[in-house]
Scaffold this active site. Structure first.
Site, PDB file in Angstrom:
ATOM      1  N   CYS A   2      20.408   1.115  51.169  1.00  0.00           N
ATOM      2  CA  CYS A   2      20.228   0.197  50.035  1.00  0.00           C
ATOM      3  C   CYS A   2      20.537  -1.251  50.412  1.00  0.00           C
ATOM      4  CB  CYS A   2      21.161   0.581  48.904  1.00  0.00           C
ATOM      5  SG  CYS A   2      21.003   2.276  48.388  1.00  0.00           S
ATOM      6  N   ARG A  27      15.997  -2.306  56.276  1.00  0.00           N
ATOM      7  CA  ARG A  27      17.092  -1.341  56.170  1.00  0.00           C
ATOM      8  C   ARG A  27      16.600   0.029  55.725  1.00  0.00           C
ATOM      9  NH1 ARG A  27      22.265  -4.214  55.184  1.00  0.00           N
ATOM     10  NH2 ARG A  27      22.988  -2.467  53.953  1.00  0.00           N
ATOM     11  N   TRP A  75      17.824   3.352  48.503  1.00  0.00           N
ATOM     12  CA  TRP A  75      17.545   4.485  49.385  1.00  0.00           C
ATOM     13  C   TRP A  75      18.223   5.667  48.705  1.00  0.00           C
ATOM     14  CZ3 TRP A  75      20.115   8.080  52.514  1.00  0.00           C
ATOM     15  CH2 TRP A  75      19.344   8.645  53.558  1.00  0.00           C
ATOM     16  N   ASN A 101      25.506  -0.408  46.318  1.00  0.00           N
ATOM     17  CA  ASN A 101      25.286   0.320  47.572  1.00  0.00           C
ATOM     18  C   ASN A 101      26.490   1.237  47.769  1.00  0.00           C
ATOM     19  OD1 ASN A 101      23.116  -1.308  47.966  1.00  0.00           O
ATOM     20  ND2 ASN A 101      23.864  -2.263  49.860  1.00  0.00           N
ATOM     21  N   GLY A 102      26.250   2.441  48.286  1.00  0.00           N
ATOM     22  CA  GLY A 102      27.366   3.359  48.540  1.00  0.00           C
ATOM     23  C   GLY A 102      27.266   4.581  47.662  1.00  0.00           C
ATOM     24  N   GLU A 488      16.936   9.885  74.408  1.00  0.00           N
ATOM     25  CA  GLU A 488      16.566   8.663  73.686  1.00  0.00           C
ATOM     26  C   GLU A 488      15.042   8.524  73.591  1.00  0.00           C
ATOM     27  OE1 GLU A 488      17.905   6.648  71.815  1.00  0.00           O
ATOM     28  OE2 GLU A 488      16.743   4.818  71.879  1.00  0.00           O
ATOM     29  N   LYS A 492      13.049   8.224  70.097  1.00  0.00           N
ATOM     30  CA  LYS A 492      12.141   7.101  69.783  1.00  0.00           C
ATOM     31  C   LYS A 492      10.804   7.626  69.315  1.00  0.00           C
ATOM     32  CE  LYS A 492      14.225   4.576  69.447  1.00  0.00           C
ATOM     33  NZ  LYS A 492      15.579   4.278  69.586  1.00  0.00           N
ATOM     34  N   GLU A 495      10.994   9.498  65.800  1.00  0.00           N
ATOM     35  CA  GLU A 495      11.333   8.731  64.595  1.00  0.00           C
ATOM     36  C   GLU A 495      10.221   7.784  64.159  1.00  0.00           C
ATOM     37  OE1 GLU A 495      14.800   6.194  64.864  1.00  0.00           O
ATOM     38  OE2 GLU A 495      14.340   5.667  66.919  1.00  0.00           O
ATOM     39  N   HIS A 511      15.946  27.411  81.009  1.00  0.00           N
ATOM     40  CA  HIS A 511      16.761  28.232  80.107  1.00  0.00           C
ATOM     41  C   HIS A 511      16.175  28.291  78.700  1.00  0.00           C
ATOM     42  CE1 HIS A 511      19.778  28.581  83.225  1.00  0.00           C
ATOM     43  NE2 HIS A 511      19.602  27.288  83.458  1.00  0.00           N
ATOM     44  N   LYS A 610      18.080   1.579  58.463  1.00  0.00           N
ATOM     45  CA  LYS A 610      18.585   0.877  59.647  1.00  0.00           C
ATOM     46  C   LYS A 610      20.096   0.992  59.753  1.00  0.00           C
ATOM     47  CE  LYS A 610      18.272  -1.738  63.258  1.00  0.00           C
ATOM     48  NZ  LYS A 610      17.816  -1.040  64.472  1.00  0.00           N
TER      49      LYS A 610
HETATM   50  C1  F6R Z   1      17.493   5.248  66.312  1.00  0.00           C
HETATM   51  C2  F6R Z   1      18.549   4.531  65.625  1.00  0.00           C
HETATM   52  C3  F6R Z   1      19.669   5.328  65.029  1.00  0.00           C
HETATM   53  C4  F6R Z   1      20.986   4.551  65.181  1.00  0.00           C
HETATM   54  C5  F6R Z   1      22.117   5.275  64.445  1.00  0.00           C
HETATM   55  C6  F6R Z   1      23.449   4.592  64.632  1.00  0.00           C
HETATM   56  O1  F6R Z   1      16.529   4.383  66.813  1.00  0.00           O
HETATM   57  O2  F6R Z   1      18.512   3.341  65.503  1.00  0.00           O
HETATM   58  O3  F6R Z   1      19.760   6.579  65.593  1.00  0.00           O
HETATM   59  O4  F6R Z   1      21.290   4.412  66.528  1.00  0.00           O
HETATM   60  O5  F6R Z   1      21.819   5.341  63.074  1.00  0.00           O
HETATM   61  O6  F6R Z   1      23.423   3.290  64.138  1.00  0.00           O
HETATM   62  P1  F6R Z   1      24.448   2.196  64.608  1.00  0.00           P
HETATM   63  O7  F6R Z   1      24.216   1.944  66.048  1.00  0.00           O
HETATM   64  O8  F6R Z   1      24.126   0.998  63.761  1.00  0.00           O
HETATM   65  O9  F6R Z   1      25.816   2.752  64.346  1.00  0.00           O
END
Ligand code: F6R
Length: 615
Positions: A2, A27, A75, A101-102, A488, A492, A495, A511, A610
């Site tokens: 949010c 976000r 959100w 928010n929260g 990773e 990527k 997502e 395995h 985000k």
């Molecule tokens: C993936 C991504 C998320 C963040 C995760 C932690 O591309 O961005 O997996 O890495 O939500 O977020 P932070 O680093 O802000 O604690």
């Protein structure tokens, strides 16, 4: 997650709030809304499911007018993403409007009590309960104003909140409060801005006040700013200067923020290294470590906590700390760590890694570690974020604002900082000899240039992306330092393209995952010339023998892998520990191109946020 925006001043609030909400779109959200207070028009209240564009369509050609307003991107947590659950929410008498928010954890109990007292609710949200609670307190005594009523009401709330409240009867003031969810107040000339992060504020003012946990603020055009804790202690506001530049939160000619951020990596790594490499003295300078030298020398153990991409950075760091500093390391998902009963205490150092510095689980893990006597070292990108403020010491990654939901430049900057920390700790513990230290420093200096030459292969990567854009699944493999790069790479791709992807240590393929391999399965593999090269070659043969397609990241000039792989992407040779900073770049670009070709919303993928400020 949010987003909150508020304005109080002489200008029209609506355009400022809409622009702010658009700045916060990165976000992640599923509905939005505004409440604007304007003289004769009273409270103008609009909410809409979907993007801010949908809200603008709903508002039509007669936008609300007034000089005080609040806006929100939601959100969904409690209740479906629809118009009715979108914020702002109104009190029962329609006098108050509130954005939040929260999560209010005890909202159910509060709702029952308020219902018994005659309150009726129209939404499924915890937020509506909060605005009714404030209304109830406000009406309980004529001596209370909105500031006091909000402060008193928040004493009954369990959970996390950043809120902004307005009252039809008080068009000159805006009430704000926070606990475990950030809130920034911007101070302009005769005007105030409020937001959940600084991005909507930076184009108007650089002077900001970050509210602390359990603080309530009133900003007023007549009496200025007043802050008290919810337990009624006076707080003197501390004004800080924003370091953020407006250009850094705009696309600057790129089609997407993600692409811009991928291309910014040579510069962001340079910024991250600046002032930290001292080649002349063959050492690394990091105040966060140098100020606590004995502690790092004698530390029993390191525990790294993080989520998502930041957790992948932590996994790579484990290899580095073991290699450079010979210290035991554990890497934990923050969400698992905080709900166990972990053995942690004095002599342990907890390293928390977070781009946003606001991730709820990582923050909770930090608090737990502090309570048990461990030292907390925070590695954050967002300056002034909650994790950076709650850590005992730390280091910023200096990657600049990352707007694309998929983390790219923040990840490589985290790896860079972690390399520096591991090198410095290795030096302090006499585990990293001066020759290797020197080689690593020289190598680090050359990383930005090496990344640039990878970015120059963008067209080749786009053509590889075209071949695999329709694959329903993908496997990512790597070994040693490059195993987390495989994780990773898979994250990527899944997502932003919604293609199912899995990352594995290459040796684990036998395995289980090998059963998935057929001619439809692309296997992205890091096969650079390091200690595991021969073994990875065997893994490639095993995939090829079963008809799988190999897309391999190889060391420049490699001939062996090129003979068997379907595609190779070259990276410059480097120290094994630094290769992940390079080998991750092609996976970022491949994912980006595949997502664009599939017409996905690259910067704001579905369901993602985000900054994950709820657990
Ligand atoms: C993936 C991504 C998320 C963040 C995760 C932690 O591309 O961005 O997996 O890495 O939500 O977020 P932070 O680093 O802000 O604690």
């Amino acid at each position: 997650m949010c987003g909150i925006v508020g304005y109080l001043g002489e200008k029209e609030a609506f355009p400022i709030i809409i622009k702010g909400l658009q700045r916060l779109e990165y976000r992640g959200y599923d509905s939005s809304g505004v409440a604007i207070l304007g003289g004769a028009s009273g409270l103008q209240h609009h909410r809409k499911k979907g993007k801010v564009e949908a809200l603008l369509t709903e508002v039509g050609e007669n936008p609300p007018s007034g000089h005080l307003g609040i806006g929100h991107t939601r959100w969904a947590t409690h209740g479906a993403p629809n118009d009715v659950n979108a914020h702002p929410h109104l009190s029962g008498d329609g006098q108050l409007a509130l954005i939040h928010n929260g999560i209010i954890e005890n909202y159910h109990a509060l709702k029952e009590t308020l219902t018994e007292r005659g309150h009726e609710f129209y939404s499924d949200t915890d937020t509506e309960v909060l605005v009714h609670l404030i209304e109830e307190v406000l009406k309980s005594s004529e001596d209370l104003d909105l500031f006091e009523a909000t402060r008193i009401a928040l004493n009954e709330v369990v959970g996390a909140y950043a809120i902004a409240v307005i009252d039809i009867a008080r068009p000159e003031e805006l009430i704000l409060a926070r606990k475990s969810s950030p809130l920034v107040i911007g101070i302009g000339e005769g005007e105030y801005f409020v937001a959940s992060d600084a991005t909507p504020i930076v184009e108007y003012t650089k002077n900001v006040v970050y509210l602390e946990d359990e603080e309530v603020a009133r900003v007023s055009l007549t009496s200025g700013m007043k802050i008290r804790t919810i337990r009624n202690h006076k707080v003197t506001p501390v004004i800080t200067e924003l370091e953020m530049a407006l250009e850094s939160i705009e696309k600057g000619g790129y089609e997407h923020f993600m692409l811009k951020e991928i291309h910014e990596q040579p510069r962001s790594i340079q910024d991250c290294l600046r002032g930290r490499l001292s080649l002349g003295h063959n050492t690394v300078r990091m105040a966060g470590i140098d100020d606590h030298e004995p502690m790092w020398k004698d530390a029993k153990r390191l525990i790294i906590v993080a989520c998502g991409t930041s957790w992948h950075a932590g996994l790579i760091a484990e290899y580095m700390f073991e290699d450079f500093a010979r210290i035991p390391v554990e890497v934990e998902y923050a969400s698992e760590f905080r709900y166990r009963n972990p053995v942690i205490g004095e002599g342990d150092i907890l390293i928390a890694i977070s781009q946003s510095g606001e991730t709820a689980d990582t923050l909770a893990a930090i608090r737990m570690a502090k309570e048990r006597g461990a030292h907390v070292f925070g590695i954050c990108n967002v300056v002034g974020s909650s994790i950076s403020r709650e850590s005992h010491s730390g280091a910023y990654t200096h990657a600049g604002p990352e707007i694309g939901v998929a983390s790219t430049k923040a990840f490589t900057a985290q790896l860079t900082v972690l390399t520096l920390v591991a090198m410095r700790v290795g030096e302090l513990r006499n585990a990293l000899d001066s020759q290797r230290r020197n080689r690593l420093m020289v190598e680090l200096e050359s990383i930005p240039e090496k990344i640039q030459s990878m970015l120059d292969q963008d067209q080749k990567l786009a053509s590889i992306a075209k071949v695999y854009m329709s694959a329903p699944n993908a496997l990512f493999l790597g070994r040693g330092f490059n195993f987390p790069v495989a994780l990773e790479g898979a994250l990527k791709l899944k997502e932003i393209s919604y293609i199912h992807a899995e990352g594995y240590p290459a040796a684990e393929m036998k395995h289980g995952p090998i059963a998935l391999i057929d001619e439809n399965m692309p296997v992205f593999i890091v096969a650079t010339q390091d200690a595991h090269y021969e073994k990875v070659l065997s893994n490639i043969q095993e995939v090829k023998a079963r008809g799988g397609k190999i897309i391999a990241v190889v060391t420049k000039g490699d001939k062996e892998v090129a003979r068997i792989a379907d595609h190779t992407i070259e990276v410059h040779p480097s120290d094994d520990a630094l290769v992940p900073i390079l080998s991750t770049i092609p996976f970022q670009l491949l994912s980006y191109h595949i997502a664009v070709m599939l017409d996905r919303n690259v910067d704001q993928p579905r369901n993602l946020a985000k900054s994950v400020t709820v657990e």
